[in-house]
Scaffold this motif. Structure first.
Motif, PDB file in Angstrom:
ATOM      1  N   GLU A  46       0.815  -1.213   0.000  1.00 26.93           N
ATOM      2  CA  GLU A  46       0.000   0.000   0.000  1.00 26.93           C
ATOM      3  C   GLU A  46       0.853   1.269   0.000  1.00 26.93           C
ATOM      4  OE1 GLU A  46      -3.467   2.280   2.568  1.00 26.93           O
ATOM      5  OE2 GLU A  46      -2.794   0.301   3.225  1.00 26.93           O
ATOM      6  N   ALA A  47       1.896   1.304   0.790  1.00 28.61           N
ATOM      7  CA  ALA A  47       2.729   2.509   0.867  1.00 28.61           C
ATOM      8  C   ALA A  47       3.322   2.851  -0.504  1.00 28.61           C
ATOM      9  CB  ALA A  47       3.839   2.324   1.894  1.00 28.61           C
ATOM     10  N   GLN A  48       3.752   1.845  -1.241  1.00 35.48           N
ATOM     11  CA  GLN A  48       4.315   2.101  -2.569  1.00 35.48           C
ATOM     12  C   GLN A  48       3.241   2.566  -3.547  1.00 35.48           C
ATOM     13  OE1 GLN A  48       6.373  -1.530  -3.576  1.00 35.48           O
ATOM     14  NE2 GLN A  48       8.293  -0.772  -2.700  1.00 35.48           N
ATOM     15  N   MET A  49       2.061   1.986  -3.461  1.00 35.71           N
ATOM     16  CA  MET A  49       0.968   2.402  -4.350  1.00 35.71           C
ATOM     17  C   MET A  49       0.573   3.851  -4.066  1.00 35.71           C
ATOM     18  SD  MET A  49       0.595  -0.214  -6.284  1.00 35.71           S
ATOM     19  CE  MET A  49       2.364  -0.417  -6.079  1.00 35.71           C
ATOM     20  N   ARG A  50       0.537   4.218  -2.814  1.00 39.35           N
ATOM     21  CA  ARG A  50       0.229   5.615  -2.462  1.00 39.35           C
ATOM     22  C   ARG A  50       1.325   6.560  -2.935  1.00 39.35           C
ATOM     23  NH1 ARG A  50      -4.344   6.193   0.191  1.00 39.35           N
ATOM     24  NH2 ARG A  50      -5.216   4.434   1.328  1.00 39.35           N
ATOM     25  N   GLU A  51       2.565   6.109  -2.878  1.00 43.70           N
ATOM     26  CA  GLU A  51       3.675   6.931  -3.362  1.00 43.70           C
ATOM     27  C   GLU A  51       3.574   7.149  -4.872  1.00 43.70           C
ATOM     28  OE1 GLU A  51       8.551   7.141  -3.115  1.00 43.70           O
ATOM     29  OE2 GLU A  51       7.479   5.703  -1.858  1.00 43.70           O
ATOM     30  N   ILE A  52       3.190   6.104  -5.603  1.00 40.79           N
ATOM     31  CA  ILE A  52       2.978   6.237  -7.056  1.00 40.79           C
ATOM     32  C   ILE A  52       1.869   7.244  -7.330  1.00 40.79           C
ATOM     33  CG2 ILE A  52       2.018   5.007  -9.055  1.00 40.79           C
ATOM     34  CD1 ILE A  52       4.963   4.542  -8.719  1.00 40.79           C
ATOM     35  N   LEU A  53       0.769   7.165  -6.580  1.00 39.42           N
ATOM     36  CA  LEU A  53      -0.323   8.132  -6.755  1.00 39.42           C
ATOM     37  C   LEU A  53       0.165   9.559  -6.532  1.00 39.42           C
ATOM     38  CD1 LEU A  53      -3.350   6.342  -5.093  1.00 39.42           C
ATOM     39  CD2 LEU A  53      -3.093   6.948  -7.497  1.00 39.42           C
ATOM     40  N   THR A  54       0.978   9.752  -5.525  1.00 40.07           N
ATOM     41  CA  THR A  54       1.528  11.083  -5.243  1.00 40.07           C
ATOM     42  C   THR A  54       2.384  11.564  -6.410  1.00 40.07           C
ATOM     43  OG1 THR A  54       1.487  10.669  -2.870  1.00 40.07           O
ATOM     44  CG2 THR A  54       2.965  12.410  -3.637  1.00 40.07           C
ATOM     45  N   LEU A  55       3.205  10.687  -6.970  1.00 37.61           N
ATOM     46  CA  LEU A  55       4.043  11.055  -8.124  1.00 37.61           C
ATOM     47  C   LEU A  55       3.182  11.423  -9.327  1.00 37.61           C
ATOM     48  CD1 LEU A  55       6.826   8.325  -7.865  1.00 37.61           C
ATOM     49  CD2 LEU A  55       7.077  10.776  -7.437  1.00 37.61           C
ATOM     50  N   ILE A  56       2.131  10.640  -9.585  1.00 37.91           N
ATOM     51  CA  ILE A  56       1.251  10.925 -10.719  1.00 37.91           C
ATOM     52  C   ILE A  56       0.550  12.262 -10.523  1.00 37.91           C
ATOM     53  CG2 ILE A  56      -0.854  10.188 -11.917  1.00 37.91           C
ATOM     54  CD1 ILE A  56       0.086   7.270 -11.340  1.00 37.91           C
ATOM     55  N   LYS A  57       0.041  12.497  -9.309  1.00 40.33           N
ATOM     56  CA  LYS A  57      -0.653  13.759  -9.029  1.00 40.33           C
ATOM     57  C   LYS A  57       0.261  14.963  -9.218  1.00 40.33           C
ATOM     58  CE  LYS A  57      -3.881  11.777  -5.717  1.00 40.33           C
ATOM     59  NZ  LYS A  57      -4.271  11.695  -4.299  1.00 40.33           N
ATOM     60  N   SER A  58       1.526  14.841  -8.837  1.00 35.40           N
ATOM     61  CA  SER A  58       2.438  15.981  -8.989  1.00 35.40           C
ATOM     62  C   SER A  58       2.874  16.162 -10.441  1.00 35.40           C
ATOM     63  CB  SER A  58       3.648  15.840  -8.069  1.00 35.40           C
ATOM     64  OG  SER A  58       4.438  14.744  -8.441  1.00 35.40           O
TER      65      SER A  58
END
Length: 78
Positions: A46-58
């Motif tokens: 989950e932590a990695q998936m959330r990090e990917i979401l953060t990268l995509i959003k930025s």
């Protein structure tokens, strides 16, 4: 592909966006009643998936991206 440390692999498939929140703009979308989409699936902690979401959003702050996170009971290859 830019973050192999977070996502080791993924699957991309064509999809169709339907519903009242889908903005149909192109003439072919207005005729067909749906908008072409790409569905991308990946799995990981989950932590990695959330990090990917953060990268995509930025990287894509105005992108029309719909996502969901769901727990995975098991994964593997046969």
């Amino acid at each position: 592909l830019a973050s192999p440390d977070l996502v080791r692999g993924f699957t991309a498939s064509p999809a169709q966006g339907h519903g009242s929140t889908i903005k149909l703009v192109e003439p072919d979308e207005l005729v067909s009643g749906h908008s072409p989409r790409i569905q991308i699936q990946t799995v990981g902690p989950e932590a990695q998936m959330r990090e990917i979401l953060t990268l995509i959003k930025s990287a894509l702050p105005r992108a029309n991206v719909f996502y969901w996170l769901v727990p995975v009971m098991a994964m593997g290859s046969l």
